[in-house]
Motif scaffolding. Structure first.
Motif, PDB file in Angstrom:
ATOM      1  N   TYR A  94       0.851  -1.201   0.000  1.00  0.00           N
ATOM      2  CA  TYR A  94       0.000   0.000   0.000  1.00  0.00           C
ATOM      3  C   TYR A  94       0.887   1.251   0.000  1.00  0.00           C
ATOM      4  O   TYR A  94       1.680   1.447   0.934  1.00  0.00           O
ATOM      5  CB  TYR A  94      -0.897  -0.045   1.247  1.00  0.00           C
ATOM      6  CG  TYR A  94      -1.781   1.160   1.448  1.00  0.00           C
ATOM      7  CD1 TYR A  94      -2.804   1.450   0.552  1.00  0.00           C
ATOM      8  CD2 TYR A  94      -1.611   1.999   2.551  1.00  0.00           C
ATOM      9  CE1 TYR A  94      -3.639   2.558   0.744  1.00  0.00           C
ATOM     10  CE2 TYR A  94      -2.445   3.094   2.758  1.00  0.00           C
ATOM     11  CZ  TYR A  94      -3.448   3.368   1.852  1.00  0.00           C
ATOM     12  OH  TYR A  94      -4.260   4.453   2.045  1.00  0.00           O
ATOM     13  N   PRO A  95       0.759   2.148  -1.009  1.00  0.00           N
ATOM     14  CA  PRO A  95       1.764   3.189  -1.206  1.00  0.00           C
ATOM     15  C   PRO A  95       1.434   4.590  -0.696  1.00  0.00           C
ATOM     16  O   PRO A  95       2.153   5.534  -1.049  1.00  0.00           O
ATOM     17  CB  PRO A  95       1.864   3.227  -2.737  1.00  0.00           C
ATOM     18  CG  PRO A  95       0.451   3.013  -3.178  1.00  0.00           C
ATOM     19  CD  PRO A  95      -0.137   2.040  -2.183  1.00  0.00           C
ATOM     20  N   VAL A  96       0.397   4.742   0.096  1.00  0.00           N
ATOM     21  CA  VAL A  96      -0.044   6.105   0.410  1.00  0.00           C
ATOM     22  C   VAL A  96       0.014   6.369   1.917  1.00  0.00           C
ATOM     23  O   VAL A  96      -0.291   5.491   2.726  1.00  0.00           O
ATOM     24  CB  VAL A  96      -1.481   6.342  -0.106  1.00  0.00           C
ATOM     25  CG1 VAL A  96      -1.897   7.793   0.075  1.00  0.00           C
ATOM     26  CG2 VAL A  96      -1.577   5.964  -1.584  1.00  0.00           C
ATOM     27  N   GLN A  97       0.402   7.595   2.272  1.00  0.00           N
ATOM     28  CA  GLN A  97       0.317   8.020   3.671  1.00  0.00           C
ATOM     29  C   GLN A  97      -1.075   7.717   4.198  1.00  0.00           C
ATOM     30  O   GLN A  97      -2.052   7.782   3.457  1.00  0.00           O
ATOM     31  CB  GLN A  97       0.630   9.519   3.788  1.00  0.00           C
ATOM     32  CG  GLN A  97      -0.082  10.431   2.802  1.00  0.00           C
ATOM     33  CD  GLN A  97      -1.537  10.698   3.100  1.00  0.00           C
ATOM     34  OE1 GLN A  97      -1.985  10.584   4.231  1.00  0.00           O
ATOM     35  NE2 GLN A  97      -2.285  11.066   2.063  1.00  0.00           N
ATOM     36  N   TYR A  98      -1.178   7.419   5.494  1.00  0.00           N
ATOM     37  CA  TYR A  98      -2.502   7.054   6.004  1.00  0.00           C
ATOM     38  C   TYR A  98      -2.595   7.389   7.491  1.00  0.00           C
ATOM     39  O   TYR A  98      -1.664   7.948   8.082  1.00  0.00           O
ATOM     40  CB  TYR A  98      -2.795   5.580   5.695  1.00  0.00           C
ATOM     41  CG  TYR A  98      -2.223   4.572   6.661  1.00  0.00           C
ATOM     42  CD1 TYR A  98      -3.064   3.708   7.353  1.00  0.00           C
ATOM     43  CD2 TYR A  98      -0.845   4.469   6.893  1.00  0.00           C
ATOM     44  CE1 TYR A  98      -2.557   2.763   8.243  1.00  0.00           C
ATOM     45  CE2 TYR A  98      -0.341   3.525   7.774  1.00  0.00           C
ATOM     46  CZ  TYR A  98      -1.202   2.686   8.446  1.00  0.00           C
ATOM     47  OH  TYR A  98      -0.701   1.758   9.329  1.00  0.00           O
ATOM     48  N   GLU A  99      -3.716   7.020   8.092  1.00  0.00           N
ATOM     49  CA  GLU A  99      -4.039   7.451   9.448  1.00  0.00           C
ATOM     50  C   GLU A  99      -3.475   6.537  10.535  1.00  0.00           C
ATOM     51  O   GLU A  99      -3.648   6.804  11.728  1.00  0.00           O
ATOM     52  CB  GLU A  99      -5.565   7.533   9.608  1.00  0.00           C
ATOM     53  CG  GLU A  99      -6.295   6.199   9.641  1.00  0.00           C
ATOM     54  CD  GLU A  99      -6.465   5.522   8.305  1.00  0.00           C
ATOM     55  OE1 GLU A  99      -6.959   4.380   8.282  1.00  0.00           O
ATOM     56  OE2 GLU A  99      -6.105   6.119   7.259  1.00  0.00           O
ATOM     57  N   GLY A 100      -2.787   5.461  10.140  1.00  0.00           N
ATOM     58  CA  GLY A 100      -2.272   4.531  11.139  1.00  0.00           C
ATOM     59  C   GLY A 100      -3.390   3.748  11.797  1.00  0.00           C
ATOM     60  O   GLY A 100      -4.439   3.478  11.203  1.00  0.00           O
ATOM     61  N   GLN A 101      -3.172   3.366  13.070  1.00  0.00           N
ATOM     62  CA  GLN A 101      -4.154   2.592  13.835  1.00  0.00           C
ATOM     63  C   GLN A 101      -4.460   1.260  13.159  1.00  0.00           C
ATOM     64  O   GLN A 101      -5.575   0.747  13.227  1.00  0.00           O
ATOM     65  CB  GLN A 101      -5.449   3.405  14.046  1.00  0.00           C
ATOM     66  CG  GLN A 101      -5.250   4.828  14.562  1.00  0.00           C
ATOM     67  CD  GLN A 101      -4.552   4.902  15.909  1.00  0.00           C
ATOM     68  OE1 GLN A 101      -3.411   4.468  16.044  1.00  0.00           O
ATOM     69  NE2 GLN A 101      -5.221   5.442  16.904  1.00  0.00           N
ATOM     70  N   GLU A 102      -3.445   0.705  12.507  1.00  0.00           N
ATOM     71  CA  GLU A 102      -3.590  -0.563  11.799  1.00  0.00           C
ATOM     72  C   GLU A 102      -2.202  -1.158  11.632  1.00  0.00           C
ATOM     73  O   GLU A 102      -1.215  -0.449  11.478  1.00  0.00           O
ATOM     74  CB  GLU A 102      -4.230  -0.315  10.433  1.00  0.00           C
ATOM     75  CG  GLU A 102      -4.454  -1.560   9.595  1.00  0.00           C
ATOM     76  CD  GLU A 102      -5.119  -1.242   8.263  1.00  0.00           C
ATOM     77  OE1 GLU A 102      -6.269  -0.741   8.276  1.00  0.00           O
ATOM     78  OE2 GLU A 102      -4.479  -1.460   7.218  1.00  0.00           O
ATOM     79  N   CYS A 103      -2.135  -2.485  11.651  1.00  0.00           N
ATOM     80  CA  CYS A 103      -0.847  -3.157  11.437  1.00  0.00           C
ATOM     81  C   CYS A 103      -1.148  -4.597  11.053  1.00  0.00           C
ATOM     82  O   CYS A 103      -1.225  -5.463  11.908  1.00  0.00           O
ATOM     83  CB  CYS A 103       0.011  -3.072  12.701  1.00  0.00           C
ATOM     84  SG  CYS A 103       1.722  -3.597  12.448  1.00  0.00           S
ATOM     85  N   SER A 104      -1.333  -4.828   9.767  1.00  0.00           N
ATOM     86  CA  SER A 104      -1.738  -6.146   9.298  1.00  0.00           C
ATOM     87  C   SER A 104      -0.537  -6.956   8.812  1.00  0.00           C
ATOM     88  O   SER A 104       0.349  -6.425   8.137  1.00  0.00           O
ATOM     89  CB  SER A 104      -2.752  -6.015   8.152  1.00  0.00           C
ATOM     90  OG  SER A 104      -3.016  -7.284   7.569  1.00  0.00           O
ATOM     91  N   LYS A 105      -0.553  -8.235   9.127  1.00  0.00           N
ATOM     92  CA  LYS A 105       0.491  -9.149   8.646  1.00  0.00           C
ATOM     93  C   LYS A 105       0.493  -9.215   7.127  1.00  0.00           C
ATOM     94  O   LYS A 105       1.517  -9.507   6.506  1.00  0.00           O
ATOM     95  CB  LYS A 105       0.247 -10.548   9.224  1.00  0.00           C
ATOM     96  CG  LYS A 105       1.290 -11.595   8.820  1.00  0.00           C
ATOM     97  CD  LYS A 105       0.923 -12.988   9.299  1.00  0.00           C
ATOM     98  CE  LYS A 105      -0.098 -13.632   8.392  1.00  0.00           C
ATOM     99  NZ  LYS A 105      -0.271 -15.080   8.649  1.00  0.00           N
ATOM    100  N   ASN A 106      -0.643  -8.943   6.514  1.00  0.00           N
ATOM    101  CA  ASN A 106      -0.797  -9.128   5.070  1.00  0.00           C
ATOM    102  C   ASN A 106      -0.609  -7.856   4.263  1.00  0.00           C
ATOM    103  O   ASN A 106      -0.791  -7.871   3.042  1.00  0.00           O
ATOM    104  CB  ASN A 106      -2.170  -9.736   4.781  1.00  0.00           C
ATOM    105  CG  ASN A 106      -2.322 -11.103   5.428  1.00  0.00           C
ATOM    106  OD1 ASN A 106      -2.772 -11.204   6.563  1.00  0.00           O
ATOM    107  ND2 ASN A 106      -1.900 -12.145   4.738  1.00  0.00           N
ATOM    108  N   ILE A 107      -0.248  -6.759   4.925  1.00  0.00           N
ATOM    109  CA  ILE A 107      -0.037  -5.494   4.219  1.00  0.00           C
ATOM    110  C   ILE A 107       1.337  -4.933   4.560  1.00  0.00           C
ATOM    111  O   ILE A 107       1.756  -4.948   5.722  1.00  0.00           O
ATOM    112  CB  ILE A 107      -1.125  -4.456   4.594  1.00  0.00           C
ATOM    113  CG1 ILE A 107      -2.517  -4.977   4.238  1.00  0.00           C
ATOM    114  CG2 ILE A 107      -0.872  -3.128   3.873  1.00  0.00           C
ATOM    115  CD1 ILE A 107      -3.650  -4.034   4.613  1.00  0.00           C
TER     116      ILE A 107
END
Length: 372
Positions: free
Chosen positions: A85-98
């Motif tokens: 996934y190439p875009v700045q984002y809001e965080g609050q996520e941490c997936s093994k698959n991304i």
């Protein structure tokens, strides 16, 4: 969202072309299968399933909005597949698959707020598109302002792609004093209407500076530099970064797509994630065993156009942070840059619910969320 997304595909295809010309990956050529999510989140999920089940791709590069990423996340987790996934984002996520190659909030939003508080003003009006990224970003900003002595004077949203911005402009004029700051997390076409009307209402950057986190060189060109000159944006990369790696990247991009094209942060993040995937596959010795590729990706480094990046154990990149001011030619004067790469913190440390949380995929037993 095509105003932003098409150029990311262009950057990925440039990286694929370069890699193929250099011999490919493990002696094989990369074949790109391109699908259009059409700015519709269920469509993104359907296309992700097709790419995995029908096309049998070994990885997926894609998504811009967090809404599209949230829509495909269950697909990648259920099928144990891989998204970059190439875009700045809001965080609050941490997936093994991304793998997240754009900025986490502490690499964009937080330093932008700190800089504004120090250099522009204490009073903030927050405006954003009405979906997950702007709302979560503004939750972080409000917590940060409360911790650092800033003041929220207003907050408002419009539907993604909406152009009825007059009510927001009216609210900003009423609530924000001269010397106050507009923090803008509008995405896509809404920015065109917003900045044209902002200027039309006399809210010029010398008195009402805005900081944007989704407007880069491509969007400035589309909106019109006359509406954005003097306003600010926060990214990790700008086209004006002075480095041999960036000169090479910009020249290669213009040679492929035309001398009038510009590069920007999500394009750079998209370009480098193809190379990081390649390096991980070569270390793993296989492209199809995604668990091996995931493990091999951790610790990978790359001399990116924006500076050397490192893929950390939380699946995010350590990156340089930069703030830029729009100049006459639509590019950015870099007003601030960190001297070193900043390590990513996906779980926000200002927001009470995620304070103290961390993430580490080097040990699968730990999972993606635990107390530091």
């Amino acid at each position: 969202m095509s105003i932003s997304e098409k150029s990311v595909v262009d950057a990925e295809q440039l990286a694929i072309e370069e890699i193929n010309k250099a011999g490919g990956v493990l002696g094989k050529q990369i074949e790109a299968v391109i699908e259009d999510g059409a700015s519709d989140w269920p469509t993104f999920a359907e296309k992700a399933k097709k790419l995995i089940d029908q096309d049998k791709v070994v990885t997926v590069f894609g998504c811009w909005t967090s809404a599209s990423r949230k829509a495909v996340l269950p697909v990648f987790e259920e099928k144990n597949h891989m998204l970059w996934y190439p875009v700045q984002y809001e965080g609050q996520e941490c997936s093994k698959n991304i793998f997240y190659t754009g900025a986490a909030p502490n690499q964009q939003i937080e330093p932008a707020v700190d800089w504004l508080l120090e250099n522009k003003g204490k009073k903030f009006f927050l405006v954003g598109s009405d979906y997950v990224f702007p709302r979560t970003a503004n939750t972080i900003i409000k917590a940060q302002l409360a911790a650092k002595g800033g003041e929220l004077v207003g907050e408002d949203y419009i539907p993604l792609g909406g152009t009825e911005v007059t009510p927001i402009i009216t609210k900003i004029k009423a609530a924000l004093p001269e010397g106050g700051v507009i923090f803008n997390s509008l995405n896509g076409d809404s920015n065109v209407a917003f900045f044209k009307q902002l200027q039309g209402a006399g809210l010029t950057p010398d008195k009402y500076p805005s900081m944007s986190v989704s407007i880069a060189e491509e969007e400035v060109k589309a909106i019109g530099v006359e509406y954005l000159k003097g306003h600010y944006a926060a990214w990790n990369y700008f086209m004006t970064v002075d480095s041999p790696a960036n000169t090479k990247f910009v020249e290669a991009f213009k040679a492929k797509y035309g001398k009038d094209r510009v590069t920007n942060d999500p394009m750079e993040a998209a370009y480098i994630m193809v190379y990081l995937w390649k390096q991980a596959v070569e270390k793993a010795g296989v492209a199809e065993d995604l668990d091996k590729v995931r493990a091999a990706a951790l610790g990978q480094t790359f001399d990116a156009p924006g500076g050397r990046v490192t893929l950390e154990n939380n699946h995010h990149l350590a990156k340089f942070v930069r703030l830029g001011e729009v100049r006459d030619d639509g590019l950015f004067n870099i007003a601030f840059a960190t001297p070193d790469a900043v390590k990513p913190v996906p779980w926000n440390q200002f927001v009470e619910e995620t304070k103290g949380l961390s993430c580490d995929w080097s040990d699968p037993a730990k999972g993606g969320k635990f107390k530091a």
